[in-house]
Design a protein around this motif. Structure first.
Motif, PDB file in Angstrom:
ATOM      1  N   PHE A  55      -8.942  83.621  25.689  1.00 51.84           N
ATOM      2  CA  PHE A  55      -7.495  83.730  25.860  1.00 51.84           C
ATOM      3  C   PHE A  55      -7.015  82.955  27.084  1.00 51.84           C
ATOM      4  CE2 PHE A  55      -8.169  87.537  23.161  1.00 51.84           C
ATOM      5  CZ  PHE A  55      -7.275  87.203  22.155  1.00 51.84           C
ATOM      6  N   VAL A  56      -7.823  82.936  28.143  1.00 47.93           N
ATOM      7  CA  VAL A  56      -7.477  82.121  29.309  1.00 47.93           C
ATOM      8  C   VAL A  56      -7.345  80.657  28.892  1.00 47.93           C
ATOM      9  CG1 VAL A  56      -8.357  81.215  31.502  1.00 47.93           C
ATOM     10  CG2 VAL A  56      -8.426  83.672  31.054  1.00 47.93           C
ATOM     11  N   TYR A  57      -8.255  80.208  28.030  1.00 48.84           N
ATOM     12  CA  TYR A  57      -8.197  78.817  27.552  1.00 48.84           C
ATOM     13  C   TYR A  57      -6.995  78.599  26.633  1.00 48.84           C
ATOM     14  CZ  TYR A  57      -9.361  74.544  25.053  1.00 48.84           C
ATOM     15  OH  TYR A  57      -9.304  73.295  24.497  1.00 48.84           O
ATOM     16  N   LYS A  58      -6.771  79.486  25.701  1.00 47.91           N
ATOM     17  CA  LYS A  58      -5.677  79.335  24.737  1.00 47.91           C
ATOM     18  C   LYS A  58      -4.302  79.371  25.424  1.00 47.91           C
ATOM     19  CE  LYS A  58      -7.047  79.247  20.273  1.00 47.91           C
ATOM     20  NZ  LYS A  58      -6.476  78.359  19.223  1.00 47.91           N
ATOM     21  N   LEU A  59      -4.193  80.112  26.525  1.00 48.53           N
ATOM     22  CA  LEU A  59      -2.910  80.298  27.191  1.00 48.53           C
ATOM     23  C   LEU A  59      -2.796  79.466  28.470  1.00 48.53           C
ATOM     24  CD1 LEU A  59      -2.678  84.179  26.764  1.00 48.53           C
ATOM     25  CD2 LEU A  59      -1.616  82.425  25.331  1.00 48.53           C
ATOM     26  N   ARG A  60      -3.643  78.436  28.593  1.00 48.71           N
ATOM     27  CA  ARG A  60      -3.695  77.614  29.802  1.00 48.71           C
ATOM     28  C   ARG A  60      -2.453  76.735  29.914  1.00 48.71           C
ATOM     29  NH1 ARG A  60      -5.787  75.077  25.677  1.00 48.71           N
ATOM     30  NH2 ARG A  60      -5.834  72.797  25.538  1.00 48.71           N
ATOM     31  N   ASN A  61      -2.298  76.145  31.080  1.00 49.45           N
ATOM     32  CA  ASN A  61      -1.268  75.127  31.299  1.00 49.45           C
ATOM     33  C   ASN A  61      -1.743  73.846  30.626  1.00 49.45           C
ATOM     34  OD1 ASN A  61       0.521  73.203  32.218  1.00 49.45           O
ATOM     35  ND2 ASN A  61       0.540  73.947  34.330  1.00 49.45           N
ATOM     36  N   THR A  62      -1.133  73.496  29.512  1.00 49.22           N
ATOM     37  CA  THR A  62      -1.612  72.354  28.716  1.00 49.22           C
ATOM     38  C   THR A  62      -1.292  71.003  29.343  1.00 49.22           C
ATOM     39  OG1 THR A  62       0.416  72.467  27.394  1.00 49.22           O
ATOM     40  CG2 THR A  62      -1.521  73.642  26.553  1.00 49.22           C
ATOM     41  N   THR A  63      -0.533  71.008  30.432  1.00 47.92           N
ATOM     42  CA  THR A  63      -0.259  69.733  31.106  1.00 47.92           C
ATOM     43  C   THR A  63      -1.424  69.308  31.990  1.00 47.92           C
ATOM     44  OG1 THR A  63       0.811  70.798  33.010  1.00 47.92           O
ATOM     45  CG2 THR A  63       2.208  70.234  31.114  1.00 47.92           C
ATOM     46  N   ILE A  64      -2.380  70.234  32.206  1.00 49.25           N
ATOM     47  CA  ILE A  64      -3.570  69.913  32.989  1.00 49.25           C
ATOM     48  C   ILE A  64      -4.717  69.662  32.016  1.00 49.25           C
ATOM     49  CG2 ILE A  64      -5.213  70.753  34.712  1.00 49.25           C
ATOM     50  CD1 ILE A  64      -3.026  72.578  35.775  1.00 49.25           C
ATOM     51  N   PRO A  65      -5.315  68.463  32.035  1.00 46.82           N
ATOM     52  CA  PRO A  65      -6.385  68.161  31.081  1.00 46.82           C
ATOM     53  C   PRO A  65      -7.563  69.119  31.242  1.00 46.82           C
ATOM     54  CG  PRO A  65      -5.610  66.171  32.194  1.00 46.82           C
ATOM     55  CD  PRO A  65      -5.013  67.321  32.916  1.00 46.82           C
ATOM     56  N   GLN A  66      -7.991  69.718  30.111  1.00 52.59           N
ATOM     57  CA  GLN A  66      -9.168  70.578  30.085  1.00 52.59           C
ATOM     58  C   GLN A  66      -9.831  70.405  28.742  1.00 52.59           C
ATOM     59  OE1 GLN A  66      -8.913  74.662  31.614  1.00 52.59           O
ATOM     60  NE2 GLN A  66      -6.760  74.290  32.050  1.00 52.59           N
ATOM     61  N   ASN A  67     -11.101  70.741  28.713  1.00 52.52           N
ATOM     62  CA  ASN A  67     -11.766  70.791  27.422  1.00 52.52           C
ATOM     63  C   ASN A  67     -12.051  72.237  27.079  1.00 52.52           C
ATOM     64  OD1 ASN A  67     -14.104  71.553  28.878  1.00 52.52           O
ATOM     65  ND2 ASN A  67     -14.721  69.402  29.101  1.00 52.52           N
ATOM     66  N   GLY A  68     -12.740  72.457  26.002  1.00 53.61           N
ATOM     67  CA  GLY A  68     -12.981  73.820  25.548  1.00 53.61           C
ATOM     68  C   GLY A  68     -14.187  74.467  26.154  1.00 53.61           C
ATOM     69  N   SER A  69     -14.786  73.853  27.173  1.00 53.62           N
ATOM     70  CA  SER A  69     -15.969  74.467  27.773  1.00 53.62           C
ATOM     71  C   SER A  69     -15.581  75.705  28.537  1.00 53.62           C
ATOM     72  CB  SER A  69     -16.669  73.481  28.719  1.00 53.62           C
ATOM     73  OG  SER A  69     -15.806  73.126  29.754  1.00 53.62           O
ATOM     74  N   ALA A  70     -16.570  76.534  28.858  1.00 52.63           N
ATOM     75  CA  ALA A  70     -16.304  77.802  29.540  1.00 52.63           C
ATOM     76  C   ALA A  70     -15.563  77.566  30.834  1.00 52.63           C
ATOM     77  CB  ALA A  70     -17.618  78.538  29.795  1.00 52.63           C
ATOM     78  N   ILE A  71     -14.521  78.322  31.058  1.00 51.34           N
ATOM     79  CA  ILE A  71     -13.734  78.208  32.278  1.00 51.34           C
ATOM     80  C   ILE A  71     -14.605  78.612  33.459  1.00 51.34           C
ATOM     81  CG2 ILE A  71     -11.603  78.924  33.385  1.00 51.34           C
ATOM     82  CD1 ILE A  71     -11.227  77.422  30.748  1.00 51.34           C
TER      83      ILE A  71
END
Length: 453
Positions: A55-71
């Motif tokens: 959920f942290v990943y799904k609800l992240r700030n999408t303007t910051i590049p991230q991948n789906g790896s563990a936060i």
């Protein structure tokens, strides 16, 4: 001893209505079936709360590049969005409010809708909702996060309504058996939480994609519920289970027959509506019902909304104080401690069901709320950090979790013993209702606690 005399004996001590000699629970099969049912009953709560990284990943700030790896950080990491900071509280409320409502409806329905119908329909609905959740896992929701979160909350409401019916049915059913089978249900609930917490840690350790990990979580939940339903359907074919459920039916038939006999003056069974029956049962178990309410109110006030935001005082200095701190010291420690407490309750129960010490111990657990709030909960803007070493939240959590498991299980075990045999299903369901009330009220209160830190 005749039937009329037997009905006047203390609750759970009657032996005149029998279907022959008491069979043995061969290979503890019935016990493990109840254990499995306990695991399935709390799966919605365990899997949604332990999928925090997802959920942290799904609800992240999408303007910051991230991948789906563990936060790599925790919920206390800076830069989190408002949804990331509060989603656990909203999930808890969405889970617990329908849980309370449907626990009450299930309690009222014990005399109207067959237990088998309630349990099977609830289990099937839970499987369908987890399957739908699996579909959402695979969908890219970056452009519609609020809609995704709303749909998720709706799913949580439905699945927890079904879970409430399933839990109430399981506790009602276990009330027909000796106390250790209620302990089996409570132990299974603790084991399910431990399994979910371990799965999250393994996922982080393996550097797995959080989306793929969530896919595995929710698929596993659906499979376990399916297995639990199959196990439940085998109960009538096991001699030990058949004996207890059929003896219960025989007792009910005897009570109805005696009530219909206008010449009978030795048996005083309450007549009237379902409401009057519920009131009579509540009068017998009210102290235990309020005790279990207090236990779980305090627990949900702190866990997971407050506890999962406690950051290490040496955050980032090692893998443990970074990405593993919350999964280990919050989720895993709580679930293991909770399981230990639930298991200990199976070896001996203290205080006794009539002791004033039991409700007192449940009240004293409220002291954990200020203890946790004065740990390093992040973000914070009002309260000072008093307990400025990582040892403190770990110690508090261990005692908090064990006391939750032990006191919660003991009170649930005592409940059905306070009523006549014909009311054990109602008493078990009512105890489950008050447990759910504690969870729901605690979940709502946790939102306030997060705001005042």
């Amino acid at each position: 001893m005749d039937d009329e005399t037997s009905l006047l004996l203390p609750p759970r001590k009657r032996s005149s209505i029998h279907l022959g000699p008491l069979p043995k629970d061969r290979y503890w099969l019935v016990y493990f079936i109840f254990y499995t049912l306990g695991i399935a009953a709390l799966l919605p709560w365990n899997f949604f709360t332990n999928a925090k990284q997802y959920f942290v990943y799904k609800l992240r700030n999408t303007t910051i590049p991230q991948n789906g790896s563990a936060i790599q950080g925790t919920a206390a990491t800076s830069g989190q969005t408002e949804l990331q900071a509060t989603f656990e509280n909203y999930l808890a409320i969405a889970a617990m409010v329908p849980n309370v409502v449907f626990m009450f409806l299930n309690t009222a329905a014990t005399k109207m809708i067959p237990l088998k119908v309630r349990m099977l329909l609830a289990g099937i609905l839970m499987i369908l909702m987890f399957t739908f959740t699996v579909v959402l896992v695979e969908v890219n929701t970056d452009s519609w996060q609020m809609e995704f979160f709303g749909i998720t909350l709706g799913t949580v409401v439905i699945v927890n309504a079904a879970s409430a019916i399933l839990q109430g049915g399981i506790f009602g059913l276990s009330g027909m058996f000796p106390q250790k089978y209620t302990q089996a249900v409570m132990g299974g609930m603790g084991a399910g939480g431990t399994f979910a917490a371990l799965a999250e840690i393994v996922s982080i350790a393996g550097g797995n994609d959080v989306v793929k990990s969530a896919f595995g979580y929710f698929i596993a939940a659906a499979v376990i519920i399916f297995i639990a339903l199959i196990a439940y359907l085998t109960l009538p074919f096991l001699a030990y289970a058949h004996y207890h459920t059929e003896t219960h039916k025989e007792l009910l038939n005897a009570v109805h027959s005696l009530n219909a006999d206008s010449t009978s003056v030795t048996v005083k069974q309450p007549k009237g509506s379902t409401v009057s029956t519920l009131i009579l049962v509540f009068k017998k178990i009210w102290m235990l019902a309020l005790s279990v309410f207090l236990v779980f109110f305090v627990t949900l006030s702190c866990f997971p909304g407050v506890n999962s935001n406690i950051a290490s005082m040496q955050q980032g200095s090692s893998p443990f104080t970074g990405k593993y701190f919350v999964p280990v010291t919050c989720f895993l420690l709580f679930n293991v401690g909770d399981l230990i407490g639930r298991t200990l309750a199976g070896f001996g129960q203290w205080p006794s069901h009539n002791s004033p010490l039991l409700p007192l111990l449940c009240v004293l657990r409220a002291g954990f709320i200020p203890l946790f709030l004065h740990c390093n909960v992040q973000p914070r803007s009002h309260l000072p950090v008093v307990f400025d070493h990582d040892f403190y939240p770990i110690l508090f959590m261990a005692i908090f979790a064990i006391s939750n498991g032990y006191l919660g299980t003991v009170t649930m075990m005592y409940g059905p013993t306070k009523v006549n045999d014909e009311d054990v299903e109602t008493a078990g369901a009512m105890m489950s209702f008050f447990l759910a009330c504690g969870l729901g009220c605690g979940a709502g209160f946790s939102l306030l606690l997060v705001k005042i830190t």
